[in-house]
Scaffold this motif. Structure first.
Motif, PDB file in Angstrom:
ATOM      1  N   PRO A   1      -6.936  17.528 -14.840  1.00 46.30           N
ATOM      2  CA  PRO A   1      -6.454  18.910 -14.705  1.00 46.30           C
ATOM      3  C   PRO A   1      -4.936  18.957 -14.660  1.00 46.30           C
ATOM      4  CG  PRO A   1      -8.244  18.469 -13.164  1.00 46.30           C
ATOM      5  CD  PRO A   1      -7.872  17.147 -13.776  1.00 46.30           C
ATOM      6  N   ALA A   2      -4.377  19.989 -15.257  1.00 43.64           N
ATOM      7  CA  ALA A   2      -2.918  20.075 -15.357  1.00 43.64           C
ATOM      8  C   ALA A   2      -2.261  20.340 -14.021  1.00 43.64           C
ATOM      9  CB  ALA A   2      -2.529  21.166 -16.355  1.00 43.64           C
ATOM     10  N   ASN A   3      -3.003  20.853 -13.029  1.00 45.56           N
ATOM     11  CA  ASN A   3      -2.399  21.179 -11.743  1.00 45.56           C
ATOM     12  C   ASN A   3      -2.679  20.125 -10.685  1.00 45.56           C
ATOM     13  OD1 ASN A   3      -5.088  21.614 -11.528  1.00 45.56           O
ATOM     14  ND2 ASN A   3      -4.943  23.580 -10.478  1.00 45.56           N
ATOM     15  N   ARG A   4      -3.173  18.960 -11.061  1.00 46.78           N
ATOM     16  CA  ARG A   4      -3.481  17.919 -10.094  1.00 46.78           C
ATOM     17  C   ARG A   4      -2.329  16.928 -10.014  1.00 46.78           C
ATOM     18  NH1 ARG A   4      -9.085  15.000 -10.758  1.00 46.78           N
ATOM     19  NH2 ARG A   4      -9.714  17.126 -10.194  1.00 46.78           N
ATOM     20  N   VAL A   5      -1.952  16.581  -8.800  1.00 52.63           N
ATOM     21  CA  VAL A   5      -0.855  15.649  -8.577  1.00 52.63           C
ATOM     22  C   VAL A   5      -1.364  14.527  -7.689  1.00 52.63           C
ATOM     23  CG1 VAL A   5       1.472  15.342  -7.676  1.00 52.63           C
ATOM     24  CG2 VAL A   5       0.835  17.481  -8.770  1.00 52.63           C
ATOM     25  N   PHE A   6      -1.123  13.290  -8.043  1.00 55.44           N
ATOM     26  CA  PHE A   6      -1.561  12.124  -7.291  1.00 55.44           C
ATOM     27  C   PHE A   6      -0.361  11.478  -6.605  1.00 55.44           C
ATOM     28  CE2 PHE A   6      -5.923  11.649  -8.581  1.00 55.44           C
ATOM     29  CZ  PHE A   6      -5.985  12.357  -9.757  1.00 55.44           C
ATOM     30  N   ARG A   7      -0.638  10.875  -5.457  1.00 59.62           N
ATOM     31  CA  ARG A   7       0.372  10.035  -4.832  1.00 59.62           C
ATOM     32  C   ARG A   7       0.565   8.771  -5.656  1.00 59.62           C
ATOM     33  NH1 ARG A   7       1.709  10.878   0.561  1.00 59.62           N
ATOM     34  NH2 ARG A   7       0.540  12.501   1.621  1.00 59.62           N
ATOM     35  N   PRO A   8       1.770   8.267  -5.760  1.00 59.48           N
ATOM     36  CA  PRO A   8       1.964   7.013  -6.498  1.00 59.48           C
ATOM     37  C   PRO A   8       1.328   5.860  -5.753  1.00 59.48           C
ATOM     38  CG  PRO A   8       3.988   7.679  -5.434  1.00 59.48           C
ATOM     39  CD  PRO A   8       3.021   8.804  -5.234  1.00 59.48           C
ATOM     40  N   ARG A   9       0.594   5.050  -6.450  1.00 57.10           N
ATOM     41  CA  ARG A   9      -0.044   3.883  -5.860  1.00 57.10           C
ATOM     42  C   ARG A   9       0.908   2.694  -5.904  1.00 57.10           C
ATOM     43  NH1 ARG A   9      -6.225   3.871  -8.237  1.00 57.10           N
ATOM     44  NH2 ARG A   9      -6.886   5.836  -7.319  1.00 57.10           N
ATOM     45  N   HIS A  10       0.973   1.983  -4.821  1.00 54.84           N
ATOM     46  CA  HIS A  10       1.781   0.784  -4.742  1.00 54.84           C
ATOM     47  C   HIS A  10       0.839  -0.403  -4.577  1.00 54.84           C
ATOM     48  CE1 HIS A  10       5.356   3.265  -4.321  1.00 54.84           C
ATOM     49  NE2 HIS A  10       4.677   3.972  -3.441  1.00 54.84           N
ATOM     50  N   LYS A  11       0.897  -1.297  -5.511  1.00 54.20           N
ATOM     51  CA  LYS A  11       0.023  -2.458  -5.423  1.00 54.20           C
ATOM     52  C   LYS A  11       0.367  -3.317  -4.212  1.00 54.20           C
ATOM     53  CE  LYS A  11      -0.750  -2.623 -10.381  1.00 54.20           C
ATOM     54  NZ  LYS A  11      -0.677  -3.445 -11.614  1.00 54.20           N
ATOM     55  N   GLU A  12       1.622  -3.256  -3.784  1.00 53.98           N
ATOM     56  CA  GLU A  12       2.042  -4.001  -2.614  1.00 53.98           C
ATOM     57  C   GLU A  12       2.130  -3.049  -1.423  1.00 53.98           C
ATOM     58  OE1 GLU A  12       4.974  -6.914  -5.204  1.00 53.98           O
ATOM     59  OE2 GLU A  12       5.729  -5.814  -3.463  1.00 53.98           O
ATOM     60  N   GLN A  13       1.545  -3.429  -0.299  1.00 58.48           N
ATOM     61  CA  GLN A  13       1.569  -2.678   0.945  1.00 58.48           C
ATOM     62  C   GLN A  13       0.979  -1.279   0.741  1.00 58.48           C
ATOM     63  OE1 GLN A  13       5.579  -2.646   2.321  1.00 58.48           O
ATOM     64  NE2 GLN A  13       5.668  -4.858   2.661  1.00 58.48           N
ATOM     65  N   ALA A  14      -0.199  -1.227   0.159  1.00 57.13           N
ATOM     66  CA  ALA A  14      -0.885   0.047  -0.039  1.00 57.13           C
ATOM     67  C   ALA A  14      -1.812   0.308   1.124  1.00 57.13           C
ATOM     68  CB  ALA A  14      -1.673   0.029  -1.344  1.00 57.13           C
ATOM     69  N   SER A  15      -1.756   1.512   1.656  1.00 58.96           N
ATOM     70  CA  SER A  15      -2.632   1.895   2.757  1.00 58.96           C
ATOM     71  C   SER A  15      -3.744   2.770   2.238  1.00 58.96           C
ATOM     72  CB  SER A  15      -1.829   2.654   3.815  1.00 58.96           C
ATOM     73  OG  SER A  15      -1.291   3.832   3.273  1.00 58.96           O
ATOM     74  N   PRO A  16      -4.888   2.827   2.957  1.00 54.64           N
ATOM     75  CA  PRO A  16      -5.985   3.684   2.462  1.00 54.64           C
ATOM     76  C   PRO A  16      -5.585   5.141   2.348  1.00 54.64           C
ATOM     77  CG  PRO A  16      -6.749   2.154   4.173  1.00 54.64           C
ATOM     78  CD  PRO A  16      -5.258   2.045   4.152  1.00 54.64           C
ATOM     79  N   GLN A  17      -4.691   5.626   3.249  1.00 57.00           N
ATOM     80  CA  GLN A  17      -4.318   7.034   3.173  1.00 57.00           C
ATOM     81  C   GLN A  17      -3.451   7.331   1.964  1.00 57.00           C
ATOM     82  OE1 GLN A  17      -2.504   8.069   6.869  1.00 57.00           O
ATOM     83  NE2 GLN A  17      -4.385   7.848   8.064  1.00 57.00           N
TER      84      GLN A  17
END
Length: 675
Positions: free
Chosen positions: A617-633
């Protein structure tokens, strides 16, 4: 000697640089040839609206998405109205029993003629140098700045009002022109020796409020963040489709409610435009922007329209298709039926014009397209010179039901019935470059073969006052019909007002002398503010002051003055009684003790069935994922989040850029900025 040589070298470098700059400007100017005009769009009709193009046989029902040309006439019957989009944020609307015509159409000048009825101009923004002129039987009105304008022609009287900071110039047939100031209304009576009166603009009525509300809704479209600012018809995309983000193409628009087997350029007709020649007019209410800008792609079984990366100047095209010819075999004589086919251009494919001057036609062009360039499904450099005959394959030609065909003799003609298109195989056809070799007839000038109400002849042929002669594009020379009593082109035609005058007759125009350049015209005198002071709207009373309001509520003629009072011992409060603060009035007590009225439970809305659309969807925004030190939240999507810094409109996706050139061999784009 060395100094002399260095000086000549510097001169040579400057000359070379200037030569490159001039060549670049020449390329840009050549790129714009043939795309100078963006025609006004008939964007809305309600009720019985009739349409006539210069050279057609009869009046026919008007069709939405018809590009208007100089010489076109529109007429609204009882309880009918229409809307014409003349800029991205500018509209012309006509009420019932209105005769409205397009007299001249140029890139920076639009001349309209109004002989009866009500017309409004809601101009929210205009490009520099844009001019509108409204020609009436009493005077010509010139508008060059934003604002809201209303014009009414009733018999021998014309009323013009300017609001919202607007300013216009009135040019009568005889006499000096003068300026109409903001929030002013003028009344012009008489044709030969007009009498001009000025008043304060009347209060807004239902027609004005409808114009305001309709424009507000259209210019606040969500789709405007994905489409260039000067594209018409963007407001319709919000109501008839969904925006998706696909990594290869960026934002794409997927229409809703299309039939099974539907394909672009399959539900409409070809109309002859005096300037752009064969032009596509689609039946869908959203069928303007997706058929005159951008490209079409097929993703996950869906057709999607790609506006491409946002550019500063998108160019209007009558259609964005690739043509094919074939179906017949010739050895001395023609065997079989010749057909003409077309298919929507795919991502980054060039347009081969079939209109314009000879040096403009039959040359691949990407004017107004900011994405990559593809030829035969292969990406090419932007400055690569392509031979038009090397284009043999279009991306969408082999998609299911995408290749549309019609008998060449029925192309763009509607003599007896509407022509139905068929489907074909592109392997049986060959690409057509440039001229389509299809001549129009009189039925090609109107969108349908049905007849419609025509205005009274005295109203239609009524002469108007203008500041310049109308300029019409040439009409094709049509052969006389068999058994027709109408004269052939070039023969003597009847004059306006005579019996038997055909549709080729142009109403007469009285050209008035406009104000000389550099001469300032004085505003209407005040006071006196008009000759009929008794008809002027009474001025409203001034806004009330707080002291008077407080005095009226207390019942005293003098204003209330707050005085300090000595505190006194509070009386014992009975059990269960409510305490109040000192100075609290009885009305406040009553409001505090009164419980809020019970509210009914909101009605549950039934959600439409989910669609498995391509991309995200054009209005969906995701948090950037960090492969290092990624938390579940941090890995959960953030709902309702705004875009990132820098002004992007918040359409970022994980690992996929937005709105740019993709595909094999192309650059991956960066995020487009919203407006």
């Amino acid at each position: 000697m060395a100094r002399f040589a260095m000086r000549w070298m510097a001169v040579a470098i400057c000359a070379a640089w200037l030569g490159l700059a001039e060549s670049a400007l020449a390329v840009d100017a050549d790129e714009a040839i043939g795309f100078e005009r963006t025609p006004p769009r008939l964007s809305f009709t309600d009720g019985d609206v009739s349409f006539l193009r210069l050279g057609a046989d009869e009046w026919t029902p008007a069709s939405v998405n018809t590009p208007l040309a100089a010489g076109d006439e529109l007429y609204t019957a009882d309880a009918a109205n229409l809307e014409i989009q003349v800029a991205a944020r500018a509209y012309v609307r006509a009420g019932e029993n209105t005769q409205l015509g397009v007299a001249s159409l140029e890139p920076d000048y639009l001349q309209l003629r109004v002989t009866s009825g009500t017309v409004s101009l809601d101009l929210r923004s205009l490009k520099a140098g844009q001019t509108f002129e409204l020609d009436t039987p009493n005077a010509a009105f010139t508008v060059e700045r934003t604002g809201y304008y209303r014009l009414e022609v009733d018999g021998d009287t014309t009323t013009f009002a300017s609001r919202r900071g607007g300013r216009a110039t009135l040019t009568p047939a005889i006499g000096e022109p003068f300026v109409i100031a903001a929030s002013e209304q003028v009344v012009v009576t008489g044709d030969d020796a007009p009498q001009i009166e000025s008043y304060a603009a009347a209060e807004l009525d239902a027609w004005d409020r409808w114009n305001y509300a309709r424009t507000d809704e259209q210019i606040e479209a969500v789709s405007a963040r994905y489409v260039p600012a000067s594209v018409y018809g963007v407001g319709d995309l919000d109501h008839y489709g969904d925006w998706r983000i696909v990594p290869t193409y960026g934002p794409i628009w997927v229409p809703r409610g299309v039939a099974a087997g539907w394909a672009p350029y399959s539900t409409g007709r070809w109309l002859w435009d005096p300037y752009y020649r064969w032009t596509w007019v689609d039946n869908a209410p959203w069928g303007w922007a997706p058929y005159h800008y951008g490209r079409w792609v097929r993703v996950s079984g869906y057709w999607g329209w790609c506006p491409g990366p946002i550019v500063a100047r998108p160019y209007y095209a009558p259609a964005l298709v690739g043509f094919y010819g074939g179906g017949g075999f010739s050895i001395g004589i023609q065997i079989g039926t010749p057909y003409l086919g077309w298919v929507a251009l795919g991502w980054g494919e060039p347009l081969i014009p079939w209109w314009g001057p000879a040096r403009f036609r039959a040359r691949p062009r990407w004017a107004g397209w900011g994405g990559p360039h593809y030829v035969n499904k292969v990406v090419v450099k932007n400055k690569t010179i392509i031979n038009v005959k090397d284009i043999r394959v279009y991306q969408n030609a082999h998609e299911r039901d995408a290749f549309v065909t019609v008998n060449r003799n029925d192309f763009g003609r509607r003599d007896r019935k509407d022509v139905h298109f068929g489907r074909g195989k592109p392997d049986d056809f060959k690409p057509v470059y440039g001229d389509l070799s299809v001549r129009p007839d009189r039925s090609s000038l109107v969108p349908t073969h049905r007849s419609a109400d025509r205005p009274p002849r005295d109203t239609w042929m009524r002469p108007v006052v203008a500041t310049r002669e109308p300029r019409h594009d040439p009409t094709p020379d049509f052969a006389p019909r068999r058994g027709s009593a109408k004269p052939a082109p070039g023969a003597s035609r009847s004059k306006p007002g005579e019996r038997g005058a055909g549709p080729d007759v142009v109403p007469r125009v009285r050209v008035a002398t406009p104000p000389r350049e550099g001469r300032r015209t004085a505003a209407s005198g005040r006071p006196p503010f008009g000759k009929r002071s008794e008809t002027e709207r009474a001025m409203p009373p001034p806004a009330p002051r707080f002291e008077r309001r407080a005095a009226s509520e207390s019942g005293s003629s003098a204003p209330r003055v707050s005085r300090e009072k000595k505190p006194r011992a509070a009386a014992p409060t009975p059990p269960g009684a409510r305490t109040t603060r000192p100075g609290e009035g009885s009305q406040a007590k009553q409001r505090s003790r009164t419980a809020p009225p019970p509210t009914t439970a909101p009605r549950e809305r039934v959600a439409p069935p989910a669609r498995d659309l391509p991309g995200e969807p054009a209005n969906r925004v995701f948090r950037p994922r960090h492969k290092e030190q990624a938390s579940p939240q941090s890995q959960k999507p953030r709902s309702g989040a705004r875009g990132n810094k820098g002004g992007s409109y918040g359409d970022a996706r994980e690992g996929a850029p937005v709105g740019g050139a993709g595909g094999p061999g192309g650059k991956q784009p960066g995020p487009s900025r919203g407006r």
